[in-house]
Design an enzyme around this catalytic site. Structure first.
Site, PDB file in Angstrom:
ATOM      1  CG  HIS A   8      50.732  -3.068  94.909  1.00 19.94           C
ATOM      2  ND1 HIS A   8      50.813  -1.825  95.518  1.00 19.94           N
ATOM      3  CD2 HIS A   8      49.455  -3.487  95.064  1.00 19.94           C
ATOM      4  CE1 HIS A   8      49.625  -1.507  96.025  1.00 19.94           C
ATOM      5  NE2 HIS A   8      48.773  -2.504  95.765  1.00 19.94           N
ATOM      6  CG  HIS A  41      52.191  -1.833  89.127  1.00 19.08           C
ATOM      7  ND1 HIS A  41      52.412  -3.103  89.620  1.00 19.08           N
ATOM      8  CD2 HIS A  41      51.835  -1.073  90.199  1.00 19.08           C
ATOM      9  CE1 HIS A  41      52.203  -3.105  90.935  1.00 19.08           C
ATOM     10  NE2 HIS A  41      51.850  -1.892  91.306  1.00 19.08           N
ATOM     11  CG  ASP A  82      54.892  -0.721  95.851  1.00 17.91           C
ATOM     12  OD1 ASP A  82      54.756   0.510  95.770  1.00 17.91           O
ATOM     13  OD2 ASP A  82      53.930  -1.525  95.753  1.00 17.91           O
TER      14      ASP A  82
HETATM   15  C1  X5A Z   1      52.447   1.985  92.487  1.00 14.16           C
HETATM   16  C2  X5A Z   1      51.323   1.274  93.201  1.00 14.16           C
HETATM   17  C3  X5A Z   1      49.194   0.176  93.096  1.00 14.16           C
HETATM   18  C4  X5A Z   1      48.022  -0.024  92.206  1.00 14.16           C
HETATM   19  C5  X5A Z   1      46.896  -0.691  92.975  1.00 14.16           C
HETATM   20  C6  X5A Z   1      45.699  -0.946  92.111  1.00 14.16           C
HETATM   21  N1  X5A Z   1      50.286   0.859  92.468  1.00 14.16           N
HETATM   22  N2  X5A Z   1      44.670  -1.642  92.850  1.00 14.16           N
HETATM   23  O1  X5A Z   1      51.394   1.128  94.423  1.00 14.16           O
HETATM   24 ZN    ZN Z   2      52.310  -0.366  95.505  1.00 15.09          ZN
END
Ligand code: X5A
Ligand code: ZN
Length: 704
Positions: free
Chosen positions: A199, A160, A197
């Site tokens: 996300h 991210h 992942d």
């Molecule tokens: C690396 C990862 C997730 C962040 C979630 C915030 N980050 N709600 O899995």
């Molecule tokens: Zn994640």
């Protein structure tokens, strides 16, 4: 004696002597240092509370429990240098992160609040540098040929984080830095990043959006933009910009609960065809396990062995150069079991069968349809499709309505209630996984291939192997006598049955037999499978073959891949795939991902019998690819029967059987219109019978 019975031992299995020397890069690197557990949250914060040090230590503990640590090459971590970090990040941002080392808690809180879902600790800077350095150590181990592949267990995660911003627990973008580093240091032209992942790694997307030398693939929980980070650019129509158009692939999940077959469908129908066409020189995985079952963030249902299969597919790209780097994953048991399955697969162990119903859900098929439509003008493997996106994006209400609540995965109840529900859920998954892992990790045979080839062909086998004493096969010869009259065939067929029994009794994983009459041998082999009460045998005939097979409904699935069209109509258990020889030679991937693997995974065989006859039209590349990718099924139990006129293919068949990664397939592009049309026709004919074939919504909407 005409036939020699031998064992070929794959070297990656523990505690078993190795009978031949591998010439290619082998081995699996593990990069880990418990110093990366020192970074932790010092105050109350409901969002960040899940990113705990135990994520790392529990993975390592579980690896030790499965005796996997000792089977890997342990590679030390190092700090990433400023030059390396600034391959991706701005100097200003680097300086900001640096200042957090000396901060007190109050200041750390303030610094953290500048970013979305981030916490700093006095050791964060040091750990983030180690996470970068660990990833680069892995890239060096793999690119230098020290090991074939490997995994880096790191914290904080990276995908991210952006040029000048921390985000979503991520500080430095480990994998993005690794891609740039690999390009600079090793002069690579094509890097593939697979982000499994749950996300969206928007940080990676932003960094490489205009760069055609890095293909970025990500699937992610999206829920029509209601799920974090709620970005318009996470949708399937973000395909890259400028020169990078086509090199950013987003697969949005619009529902939770995605399961093994949904993930598999995306790999077969989106990622793999494109990736094999792209032909990367290295593959980097942003390996988040929050896409696994039990994860409080992801709310998905993929079980640990799913990650074994995802890993296995990727091992056949880039001559096996695969670097897996930890990102998210917040259910400790699910995370650590999935990490172990990943590393077992990297080491070359046979894969457990993929559990669950092999049928993608409608929402997944919709996503696949949309992504394929969005990318059809950029990739030859998708260009023949007459696809248009299902919904017009400009009119689609994917933006949040005014005042609408953002769903974070937690239900709209009090924090306390939600916490209790979450922990109940987590315990349920713990219990499920304890049982599930016992079920799928049954005792495996050492990875061995039994071989019966004529003495004069022994030199065609990949490496020198030691002779083994021949088995007492009198009993089996009696079975053969009932089947064929000629004495001369007796020993050959007896040897074949001996090998088949060894596979079924799990004494060896696979077998290879050269036969004077492959069609007779295969008929006998299938008959014996019936005697041995095997429930599902996938039999693939390649080349011109006079088949003598009784089809015992459902117990055998026959696929016949031949150059000349067959008169027989296709049925669920008897399919002819008419494949025209192609001058380009690297075109078989479309049949493999578009038809053979989806059908094979839908069927879930207990054993595979692969028969290679004369006039095969796949080419050596096609055969190698087929043999390699079928290893993911039936726990790698394969009996390969080769007509003695085709011994020049021995190496292409034996190497994949032993888990060797073939020296690259080259860029795989479909060329012959006829072949593409044939695959499409078969998909349409059989997608109600074999549901993993479903990859567009046209038909399935009305008939599901
Ligand atoms: C690396 C990862 C997730 C962040 C979630 C915030 N980050 N709600 O899995
Ligand atoms: Zn994640």
């Amino acid at each position: 004696m005409f036939f020699v019975l031998k064992y070929v031992q794959s070297e990656t299995c523990a505690n078993v002597p190795c009978l031949f020397i591998r010439t290619m890069a082998s081995g699996t690197a593990l990069v880990y240092d418990d110093e990366m557990t020192s970074h932790k949250l010092l105050w109350e914060d409901a969002i960040c509370a899940i990113e705990i040090p135990e994520r790392l230590s529990s993975c390592y503990e579980n690896l030790k429990r499965y005796n996997l640590v000792e089977r890997c090459l342990s590679v030390p971590v190092r700090e990433g240098t400023e030059d390396e970090i600034t391959l991706v990040h701005s100097l200003d941002y680097l300086e900001i992160v640096k200042t957090t080392q000396k901060m007190n808690e109050e200041e750390l809180r303030k610094a953290s609040a500048n970013y979305d879902a981030v916490f700093f600790h006095p050791t964060t800077y040091r750990c983030a540098k180690l996470a970068v350095g660990a990833t680069l150590q892995l890239v060096d181990a793999v690119m230098s040929g020290t090991t074939r592949n490997g995994m880096a267990l790191v914290r904080p995660p990276g995908h991210h984080s952006q040029r000048s911003a921390a985000n979503g627990f991520c500080v430095f973008n480990n994998v993005a830095i690794a891609a740039k580093y690999a390009q600079r240091k090793y002069g690579l032209q094509r890097v593939l990043i697979v982000d499994w992942d749950v996300h969206h790694g928007q940080g990676i997307q932003y960094i490489f959006e205009e760069d055609p030398s890095v293909l970025y693939f990500s699937w992610h929980r999206f829920e029509h933009q209601r799920y974090w980070p709620c970005l318009r650019e996470s949708n399937y129509d973000a395909v890259g910009r400028g020169k990078g158009m086509g090199f950013n692939i987003n697969v949005p999940w619009n529902k939770t609960g995605m399961k093994n077959s949904d993930y598999l469908a995306v790999f077969l129908h989106v990622l793999l065809p494109v990736a094999f066409e792209f032909d990367p020189e290295v593959v980097l995985v942003s390996a988040g396990y929050d896409s696994g079952i039990g994860d409080p963030e992801g709310q998905m249902s993929a079980t640990p062995e799913c990650f074994a299969h995802l890993t296995h597919f990727l091992m056949h790209l880039a001559k096996g150069k695969l670097c897996v780097v930890l990102e998210g994953g917040y259910h400790l048991r699910s995370l650590s079991e999935s990490v172990c399955m990943t590393i077992k697969t990297l080491l070359g162990d046979p894969l457990p069968s993929l559990s669950g119903e092999m049928k993608p859900c409608l929402s997944a098929v919709e996503s696949i349809h949309d992504v394929r439509a969005a990318h059809k003008s950029y990739w030859k493997c998708l260009s023949h499709e007459d696809l248009t996106p299902l919904k017009n994006l400009s009119t689609k209400s994917c933006q949040l309505e005014q005042g609408e609540a953002v769903l974070t995965g937690a239900p709209l109840v009090s924090q306390q209630e939600a916490g209790k529900a979450n922990s109940d859920e987590a315990t349920k998954t713990d219990k499920f996984l304890e049982l599930h892992m016992k079920e799928i990790l049954t005792v495996e045979p050492p990875v061995k291939t039994a071989v019966a080839v004529p003495e004069r062909n022994v030199n065609l086998l990949p490496s020198s192997v030691q002779n083994e004493k021949n088995e007492d096969i009198e009993e089996l010869n009696a079975i053969v006598r009932e089947f064929v009259k000629e004495e001369k065939a007796l020993n050959a067929l007896g040897n074949m049955l001996a090998i088949l029994e060894k596979i079924v009794k799990k004494k060896v994983t696979s077998g290879l037999v050269v036969s004077q009459e492959a069609s007779v041998s295969s008929a006998l082999a299938l008959k014996h499978c019936h005697n041995l009460r095997l429930q599902k045998v996938l039999c693939i005939f390649i080349g011109d073959m006079d088949m003598k097979i009784d089809l015992d409904d459902g117990k055998v699935l026959l696929m016949n891949i031949c150059g000349k069209p067959s008169e027989q109509a296709n049925t669920k258990y008897n399919v002819s795939l008419n494949w025209k020889e192609d001058a380009e030679k690297s075109t078989f991937s479309s049949a493999l991902f578009g038809f053979i693997l989806p059908v094979a995974y839908s069927y879930q065989p207990d054993l595979m019998v692969i028969v290679v006859g004369s006039n095969q039209t796949l080419g050596t590349n096609g055969i190698s690819m087929l043999m390699s990718l079928l290893q993911g099924l039936a726990q790698s139990r394969i009996l390969a029967l080769i007509q003695d006129t085709e011994v020049q293919l021995l190496e292409n068949i034996t190497k994949p059987l032993m888990g060797d990664i073939t020296p690259g397939f080259g860029t795989c592009t479909p060329a012959l219109q006829e072949n593409m049309q044939m695959v499409k026709k078969l998909q349409e004919q059989l997608q109600q019978e074999w549901k993993m074939l479903q990859c567009s919504v046209k038909v399935s909407l009305t008939e599901r």
